[in-house]
Design a protein around this motif. Sequence first.
Motif, PDB file in Angstrom:
ATOM      1  N   GLN A  36       0.818  -1.209   0.000  1.00 19.41           N
ATOM      2  CA  GLN A  36       0.000   0.000   0.000  1.00 19.41           C
ATOM      3  C   GLN A  36       0.857   1.266   0.000  1.00 19.41           C
ATOM      4  O   GLN A  36       0.477   2.275  -0.592  1.00 19.41           O
ATOM      5  CB  GLN A  36      -0.950   0.003   1.202  1.00 19.41           C
ATOM      6  N   ASP A  37       2.009   1.225   0.666  1.00 25.13           N
ATOM      7  CA  ASP A  37       2.927   2.369   0.622  1.00 25.13           C
ATOM      8  C   ASP A  37       3.437   2.592  -0.796  1.00 25.13           C
ATOM      9  O   ASP A  37       3.541   3.737  -1.260  1.00 25.13           O
ATOM     10  CB  ASP A  37       4.110   2.144   1.564  1.00 25.13           C
ATOM     11  N   ILE A  38       3.762   1.493  -1.478  1.00 30.10           N
ATOM     12  CA  ILE A  38       4.222   1.591  -2.868  1.00 30.10           C
ATOM     13  C   ILE A  38       3.132   2.193  -3.741  1.00 30.10           C
ATOM     14  O   ILE A  38       3.385   3.078  -4.572  1.00 30.10           O
ATOM     15  CB  ILE A  38       4.649   0.200  -3.393  1.00 30.10           C
ATOM     16  N   GLU A  39       1.890   1.727  -3.556  1.00 27.67           N
ATOM     17  CA  GLU A  39       0.772   2.256  -4.338  1.00 27.67           C
ATOM     18  C   GLU A  39       0.601   3.756  -4.131  1.00 27.67           C
ATOM     19  O   GLU A  39       0.486   4.522  -5.103  1.00 27.67           O
ATOM     20  CB  GLU A  39      -0.530   1.558  -3.925  1.00 27.67           C
ATOM     21  N   ILE A  40       0.570   4.195  -2.885  1.00 24.27           N
ATOM     22  CA  ILE A  40       0.307   5.598  -2.584  1.00 24.27           C
ATOM     23  C   ILE A  40       1.466   6.474  -3.039  1.00 24.27           C
ATOM     24  O   ILE A  40       1.257   7.520  -3.661  1.00 24.27           O
ATOM     25  CB  ILE A  40       0.029   5.779  -1.083  1.00 24.27           C
ATOM     26  N   ALA A  41       2.696   6.060  -2.747  1.00 19.41           N
ATOM     27  CA  ALA A  41       3.860   6.835  -3.196  1.00 19.41           C
ATOM     28  C   ALA A  41       3.910   6.900  -4.717  1.00 19.41           C
ATOM     29  O   ALA A  41       4.184   7.948  -5.304  1.00 19.41           O
ATOM     30  CB  ALA A  41       5.143   6.218  -2.642  1.00 19.41           C
ATOM     31  N   GLY A  42       3.624   5.765  -5.367  1.00 17.26           N
ATOM     32  CA  GLY A  42       3.622   5.741  -6.823  1.00 17.26           C
ATOM     33  C   GLY A  42       2.526   6.602  -7.411  1.00 17.26           C
ATOM     34  O   GLY A  42       2.724   7.292  -8.420  1.00 17.26           O
ATOM     35  N   PHE A  43       1.362   6.570  -6.785  1.00 17.44           N
ATOM     36  CA  PHE A  43       0.234   7.359  -7.274  1.00 17.44           C
ATOM     37  C   PHE A  43       0.561   8.845  -7.248  1.00 17.44           C
ATOM     38  O   PHE A  43       0.373   9.555  -8.249  1.00 17.44           O
ATOM     39  CB  PHE A  43      -0.998   7.063  -6.420  1.00 17.44           C
ATOM     40  N   PHE A  44       1.089   9.330  -6.135  1.00 21.22           N
ATOM     41  CA  PHE A  44       1.427  10.749  -6.055  1.00 21.22           C
ATOM     42  C   PHE A  44       2.613  11.092  -6.965  1.00 21.22           C
ATOM     43  O   PHE A  44       2.626  12.154  -7.604  1.00 21.22           O
ATOM     44  CB  PHE A  44       1.712  11.159  -4.614  1.00 21.22           C
ATOM     45  N   ALA A  45       3.595  10.206  -7.055  1.00 16.71           N
ATOM     46  CA  ALA A  45       4.722  10.465  -7.960  1.00 16.71           C
ATOM     47  C   ALA A  45       4.236  10.609  -9.395  1.00 16.71           C
ATOM     48  O   ALA A  45       4.721  11.457 -10.147  1.00 16.71           O
ATOM     49  CB  ALA A  45       5.753   9.341  -7.855  1.00 16.71           C
ATOM     50  N   ALA A  46       3.261   9.788  -9.782  1.00 15.56           N
ATOM     51  CA  ALA A  46       2.717   9.866 -11.138  1.00 15.56           C
ATOM     52  C   ALA A  46       1.876  11.127 -11.323  1.00 15.56           C
ATOM     53  O   ALA A  46       1.975  11.804 -12.353  1.00 15.56           O
ATOM     54  CB  ALA A  46       1.876   8.621 -11.432  1.00 15.56           C
ATOM     55  N   ILE A  47       1.060  11.464 -10.329  1.00 14.47           N
ATOM     56  CA  ILE A  47       0.232  12.670 -10.415  1.00 14.47           C
ATOM     57  C   ILE A  47       1.102  13.915 -10.548  1.00 14.47           C
ATOM     58  O   ILE A  47       0.761  14.862 -11.262  1.00 14.47           O
ATOM     59  CB  ILE A  47      -0.687  12.783  -9.178  1.00 14.47           C
ATOM     60  N   PHE A  48       2.247  13.926  -9.873  1.00 15.01           N
ATOM     61  CA  PHE A  48       3.142  15.082  -9.915  1.00 15.01           C
ATOM     62  C   PHE A  48       4.042  15.092 -11.149  1.00 15.01           C
ATOM     63  O   PHE A  48       4.814  16.038 -11.337  1.00 15.01           O
ATOM     64  CB  PHE A  48       4.041  15.104  -8.672  1.00 15.01           C
ATOM     65  N   ALA A  49       3.965  14.060 -11.985  1.00 15.77           N
ATOM     66  CA  ALA A  49       4.959  13.852 -13.046  1.00 15.77           C
ATOM     67  C   ALA A  49       4.725  14.727 -14.270  1.00 15.77           C
ATOM     68  O   ALA A  49       4.383  14.237 -15.337  1.00 15.77           O
ATOM     69  CB  ALA A  49       5.029  12.378 -13.428  1.00 15.77           C
TER      70      ALA A  49
END
Length: 256
Positions: A36-49
């Motif tokens: 779940q940490d990977i999902e959330i960190a990845g989600f925000f990293a992608a949104i900010f990309a």
Amino acid sequence: MNDLPAFLLRKADEYNAPSFIPADPICVPHSFSKKQDIEIAGFFAAIFAWGNRTTIIGKTKELMALMGNSPHNFILHHKEKERERLLGFKHRTFTATDLLWFVQVLQQHYQRYDSLETAFFPTPVKAQEHAVKHGLIRLQQTFFSTPGAPMRTRKHLSSPERNSGCKRLNMFLRWMVRHDNSGVDFGLWKNIAPADLIMPIDLHVARVAKRFGLMERKLPDWQAAEELTAYFRTIDPEDPVRFDFALFGLGVLEKF
């Protein structure tokens, strides 16, 4: 080029390697081990990309630090008082208003489900045509069907319904779904196969694709993303988005 598929396969393998990780936003979810940490960190990293990759990585790490570097625990259990620490956060046009709404929706989701995957694909997809398109539309509904959703926040979650190419979300899906021995993508989600993914397409990828004659549309919209994916499925029907590494590497890193 006489043997374009072989060239692109070679470039895909060149960049789909552990050396790709440190300078890419995917490095932030790679700093976690809990799903779940990977999902959330990845989600925000992608949104900010969008913009400079160093800035994207820095802002995502900043947000993770505000969440105590335990994003799932923060999302799930934070109290109203703890939300105050997010009020000063900003990345380009993504402000605290947007962040607080994202956090609220994610909290509601994780209180009901174990994985963010169910916001996209609640059940296994069996080679369903337009599976990703339907999944992205479902995500929009998850985020903005609740009364009180800020209108300004919608622009940060693109949708194929508006003919967006959805580059950032397709990139996030690549991270979560693809799996091979390179160790770059995570392969955490199993309700959809890599074969059904859609190419993340931005201006750099579009420029390289046009140079090779793989893309005729002027804008990197949803139709362009589907058409480019269809071409790569003729080379590798099981894993067409592996060629994201090739086009991104050529366009951004080699300035092709």
